[in-house]
Design an enzyme around this catalytic site. Structure first.
Site, mmCIF file in Angstrom:
data_model
loop_
_atom_site.group_PDB
_atom_site.id
_atom_site.type_symbol
_atom_site.label_atom_id
_atom_site.label_comp_id
_atom_site.label_asym_id
_atom_site.label_seq_id
_atom_site.Cartn_x
_atom_site.Cartn_y
_atom_site.Cartn_z
ATOM 1 N N HIS A 28 25.468 33.677 -26.021
ATOM 2 C CA HIS A 28 26.151 32.701 -25.157
ATOM 3 C C HIS A 28 25.954 33.066 -23.694
ATOM 4 O O HIS A 28 25.781 32.208 -22.843
ATOM 5 C CB HIS A 28 27.647 32.658 -25.495
ATOM 6 C CG HIS A 28 27.902 32.139 -26.874
ATOM 7 N ND1 HIS A 28 28.304 30.851 -27.116
ATOM 8 C CD2 HIS A 28 27.761 32.722 -28.079
ATOM 9 C CE1 HIS A 28 28.418 30.673 -28.421
ATOM 10 N NE2 HIS A 28 28.094 31.794 -29.031
ATOM 11 N N ASP A 129 31.074 26.755 -21.835
ATOM 12 C CA ASP A 129 30.514 26.818 -23.181
ATOM 13 C C ASP A 129 31.277 25.872 -24.113
ATOM 14 O O ASP A 129 32.451 25.565 -23.878
ATOM 15 C CB ASP A 129 30.699 28.266 -23.648
ATOM 16 C CG ASP A 129 29.936 28.597 -24.892
ATOM 17 O OD1 ASP A 129 28.839 29.138 -24.770
ATOM 18 O OD2 ASP A 129 30.452 28.316 -25.991
ATOM 19 N N THR A 152 24.292 26.267 -26.458
ATOM 20 C CA THR A 152 23.554 27.503 -26.721
ATOM 21 C C THR A 152 22.863 27.489 -28.100
ATOM 22 O O THR A 152 22.520 28.520 -28.633
ATOM 23 C CB THR A 152 24.517 28.716 -26.632
ATOM 24 O OG1 THR A 152 25.593 28.495 -27.544
ATOM 25 C CG2 THR A 152 25.075 28.874 -25.233
ATOM 26 N N GLN A 341 13.515 42.294 -25.223
ATOM 27 C CA GLN A 341 12.881 41.370 -26.180
ATOM 28 C C GLN A 341 11.902 40.398 -25.517
ATOM 29 O O GLN A 341 10.792 40.222 -26.007
ATOM 30 C CB GLN A 341 13.936 40.606 -26.977
ATOM 31 C CG GLN A 341 13.332 39.569 -27.892
ATOM 32 C CD GLN A 341 14.284 39.074 -28.949
ATOM 33 O OE1 GLN A 341 14.784 39.844 -29.753
ATOM 34 N NE2 GLN A 341 14.521 37.788 -28.963
ATOM 35 N N TRP A 359 19.332 31.047 -31.465
ATOM 36 C CA TRP A 359 18.580 30.079 -30.670
ATOM 37 C C TRP A 359 17.847 30.660 -29.461
ATOM 38 O O TRP A 359 16.725 30.237 -29.149
ATOM 39 C CB TRP A 359 19.492 28.926 -30.246
ATOM 40 C CG TRP A 359 18.708 27.795 -29.709
ATOM 41 C CD1 TRP A 359 18.756 27.289 -28.444
ATOM 42 C CD2 TRP A 359 17.714 27.024 -30.408
ATOM 43 N NE1 TRP A 359 17.865 26.250 -28.305
ATOM 44 C CE2 TRP A 359 17.210 26.072 -29.506
ATOM 45 C CE3 TRP A 359 17.183 27.054 -31.711
ATOM 46 C CZ2 TRP A 359 16.220 25.141 -29.852
ATOM 47 C CZ3 TRP A 359 16.191 26.134 -32.049
ATOM 48 C CH2 TRP A 359 15.732 25.201 -31.132
ATOM 49 N N ASN A 360 18.442 31.624 -28.760
ATOM 50 C CA ASN A 360 17.706 32.177 -27.600
ATOM 51 C C ASN A 360 16.393 32.795 -28.051
ATOM 52 O O ASN A 360 15.361 32.623 -27.405
ATOM 53 C CB ASN A 360 18.530 33.249 -26.876
ATOM 54 C CG ASN A 360 19.698 32.638 -26.157
ATOM 55 O OD1 ASN A 360 19.520 31.867 -25.221
ATOM 56 N ND2 ASN A 360 20.895 32.946 -26.610
ATOM 57 N N SER A 361 16.452 33.510 -29.162
ATOM 58 C CA SER A 361 15.238 34.154 -29.665
ATOM 59 C C SER A 361 14.186 33.107 -30.018
ATOM 60 O O SER A 361 13.002 33.286 -29.732
ATOM 61 C CB SER A 361 15.564 35.002 -30.900
ATOM 62 O OG SER A 361 16.419 36.059 -30.535
ATOM 63 N N GLU A 364 12.646 31.763 -26.842
ATOM 64 C CA GLU A 364 11.764 32.764 -26.219
ATOM 65 C C GLU A 364 10.418 32.802 -26.950
ATOM 66 O O GLU A 364 9.360 32.886 -26.321
ATOM 67 C CB GLU A 364 12.436 34.145 -26.251
ATOM 68 C CG GLU A 364 13.604 34.247 -25.269
ATOM 69 C CD GLU A 364 14.610 35.345 -25.617
ATOM 70 O OE1 GLU A 364 14.316 36.216 -26.464
ATOM 71 O OE2 GLU A 364 15.718 35.320 -25.039
ATOM 72 N N GLY A 379 25.762 31.170 -39.753
ATOM 73 C CA GLY A 379 25.980 30.281 -38.598
ATOM 74 C C GLY A 379 24.933 29.179 -38.488
ATOM 75 O O GLY A 379 24.563 28.539 -39.483
ATOM 76 N N ASP A 380 24.433 28.973 -37.275
ATOM 77 C CA ASP A 380 23.485 27.878 -37.033
ATOM 78 C C ASP A 380 22.047 28.209 -37.448
ATOM 79 O O ASP A 380 21.134 27.399 -37.247
ATOM 80 C CB ASP A 380 23.515 27.471 -35.543
ATOM 81 C CG ASP A 380 23.174 28.622 -34.606
ATOM 82 O OD1 ASP A 380 22.990 29.754 -35.102
ATOM 83 O OD2 ASP A 380 23.072 28.391 -33.384
HETATM 84 N N1 UDP Z 1 17.937 40.626 -26.976
HETATM 85 C C1 UDP Z 1 17.222 41.596 -26.325
HETATM 86 N N2 UDP Z 1 17.076 42.797 -26.939
HETATM 87 C C2 UDP Z 1 17.595 43.081 -28.137
HETATM 88 C C3 UDP Z 1 18.326 42.069 -28.814
HETATM 89 C C4 UDP Z 1 18.462 40.841 -28.218
HETATM 90 O O1 UDP Z 1 16.709 41.392 -25.213
HETATM 91 O O2 UDP Z 1 17.407 44.193 -28.619
HETATM 92 C C5 UDP Z 1 18.144 39.331 -26.298
HETATM 93 C C6 UDP Z 1 17.274 38.249 -26.873
HETATM 94 O O3 UDP Z 1 16.042 38.220 -26.204
HETATM 95 C C7 UDP Z 1 18.120 36.995 -26.616
HETATM 96 C C8 UDP Z 1 19.556 37.510 -26.666
HETATM 97 O O4 UDP Z 1 19.481 38.915 -26.469
HETATM 98 O O5 UDP Z 1 17.867 36.496 -25.340
HETATM 99 C C9 UDP Z 1 20.210 37.299 -27.995
HETATM 100 O O6 UDP Z 1 20.439 35.985 -28.178
HETATM 101 P P1 UDP Z 1 20.152 35.249 -29.557
HETATM 102 O O7 UDP Z 1 20.758 33.897 -29.427
HETATM 103 O O8 UDP Z 1 18.701 35.265 -29.875
HETATM 104 O O9 UDP Z 1 20.851 36.175 -30.677
HETATM 105 P P2 UDP Z 1 22.289 36.878 -30.850
HETATM 106 O O10 UDP Z 1 22.264 38.164 -30.114
HETATM 107 O O11 UDP Z 1 23.310 35.918 -30.327
HETATM 108 O O12 UDP Z 1 22.396 37.155 -32.312
#
Ligand code: UDP
Length: 471
Positions: A28, A129, A152, A341, A359-361, A364, A379-380
């Protein structure tokens, strides 16, 4: 690619003042930080309301500090310290999502109106959010500025959540899939069972999903970290008001550019990656919160070894016992904690990504055209995995189910790893996704235009405020 554009402006007394209020949780927080950079690059004054330290993990606190230390143009402020009641005590908060949400909402109700009034320069708009949509509606008459939500998750998941109150009313008919206007039917199997559990005690539904879904229509707009070509049918239908006529305007402005890419620092794993051939390494990361069972971890490790592809595997800090230790050798680099990452995903030696589809992953990877082996856990994730599969960015074995539902055996995983790394048509399709992601931010690209749409609205708001004061 960068989300900042050639029309970057300079801050003046007339620049819109954007206040960003992220929710806890890395998934988020991250899009808000990325958005802060974009708004600042467009000449907006940006203020980040820092989450209360007791609501965020150590890693999130660290990310916020690093971010603010390297972005002097972004202001930050905190709500007054609050004594949270025992239910929301610090030790609980790190483990209970619902308690985090409750604490966040009580902050909005008690402090947001006076907080906004106390800002040195009046705010033009607030970006928050989904988790606080209903509370924002409650205080809307006291804050009198437009509120936007930053979505998000995928457009596919957003549509499902927006339509959830309707879906719940159909649950007694026990459907195998749900019809949602304007988008392809949503199989029941991709919605987490807890979202459809209508028992009174299900606070996820009663406190979080339903009230906030019902308040979506009251916000001024939704910023979505996705791009039109990635989720064409869903985004088009949302923008045309086909899903629900009451939904506010949608601005698909993704994929958001990771600011982390502009500040890659040297780490051991980058030199390790540097010795590997192009597109030969599998990157494994199940996000900052998901922990596979020990048995599943062993099956995956064996599958990776048998596939013969070197791998880099990042585990969350809290996970794995002493039998699975950090190490670096020819076959793999295993580390615990936090890795850069975005830097790893953009490294030329990395050829595939095994991920649960947070979703962020996904966004990316879309930006890098890196094929994903989607392994949704909760979850989603399954809704996002569907997007990954349908867009051509990756593969998803639906039969593997939710996390922990079954033990997926090493030979089955090995076959999919080989497909991920060896299927040329998959790689070509993933590259096409990256090309489209880039185009969305170039020229008249859809995401760039959507951002300009938001900025125009903010400038109009600013102007109206000024006229109002002159009267
Ligand atoms: N991330 C990172 N390094 C890690 C784990 C996660 O940089 O070791 C970053 C990843 O690139 C993303 C965010 O943290 O931007 C995690 O968001 P995401 O929605 O993918 O997953 P969540 O952490 O919510 O499970």
């Amino acid at each position: 690619m960068s989300n900042s554009t050639s029309q970057d402006h300079h801050i003046s007394s007339e620049s819109p003042h954007i206040v960003l209020f992220p929710s806890p949780g890395m998934g988020h927080l991250t899009p808000f930080l990325r958005l802060a950079v974009i708004f600042a690059s467009q000449g907006c004054l940006v203020t980040l309301i820092k989450p209360q330290p007791s609501l965020v993990s150590d890693e999130e606190s660290k990310q916020i500090s690093n971010f603010l230390n390297s972005h002097y143009n972004i202001n930050s402020l905190e709500f007054h310290p609050t004594i949270l009641n025992s239910e929301n005590s610090i030790s609980n908060l790190h483990y209970s999502f619902i308690n985090q949400v409750k604490a966040l909402n009580s902050l909005i109700l008690c402090q947001l109106p006076s907080f906004l009034l106390s800002l040195p320069k009046p705010a033009t708009a607030l970006f928050a959010d989904f988790a606080v949509a209903a509370s924002l509606e409650t205080v809307s008459s006291d804050i009198s500025i437009p509120c936007f939500l930053v979505c998000t998750t995928s457009a596919r998941c957003y549509s499902t959540v927006a339509y959830l109150p309707e879906l719940i009313s159909k649950i007694s008919k026990n459907p195998s899939e749900f019809e949602i206007p304007g988008i392809s039917p949503v199989p029941r199997s991709i919605i987490p069972p807890s979202w459809l559990d209508i028992s009174y005690s299900n606070e996820l539904l009663t406190t979080y999903l339903i009230p906030n879904a019902l308040s979506l229509s009251k916000v001024s707009g939704i910023l979505l970290n996705s791009f039109t070509s990635f989720e064409k049918e869903t985004i088009t239908s949302l923008m045309e008001g086909k899903v629900l006529t009451s939904l506010p305007p949608m601005y698909p402005i993704g994929p958001l550019h990771p600011y982390e890419l502009d500040q890659i620092q040297e780490h051991d794993y980058f030199s390790w990656l540097g010795d590997k051939p192009a597109e030969s390494v599998v990157y494994v990361n199940f996000g900052s919160r998901t922990v596979l069972s020990d048995e599943q971890t062993i099956e995956l490790e064996q599958a990776l070894k048998r596939s013969g592809f070197p791998f880099i595997w990042v585990f969350p800090k809290s996970s794995f016992d002493d039998s699975f230790v950090e190490r670096k050798d020819v076959e793999g680099f295993v580390l615990k904690g936090w890795a850069n990452q975005p830097g790893i995903l953009s490294h030329p030696s990395v050829g595939g990504f095994i991920n649960q589809c947070e979703w962020n992953s996904v966004t990316e990877a879309s930006k890098e055209g890196l094929p994903i082996l989607a392994w949704p856990q909760h979850g989603d994730h399954k809704m996002n995995a569907e997007v990954v599969k349908n867009s051509g960015l990756g593969i998803w074995v639906e039969d593997w189910g939710w996390g922990g539902e079954k033990l997926v055996k090493r030979n089955e995983i090995e076959a999919r790893v080989r497909e991920l790394m060896g299927d040329k048509s998959l790689r070509a399709k993933a590259k096409k996704v990256a090309k489209e992601a880039k185009e969305a931010w170039e020229g008249n690209g859809s995401s760039k235009q959507a951002l300009y749409g938001v900025l125009e609205l903010l400038i109009q708001q600013q102007q109206q405020k000024k006229n109002h004061h002159l009267k």
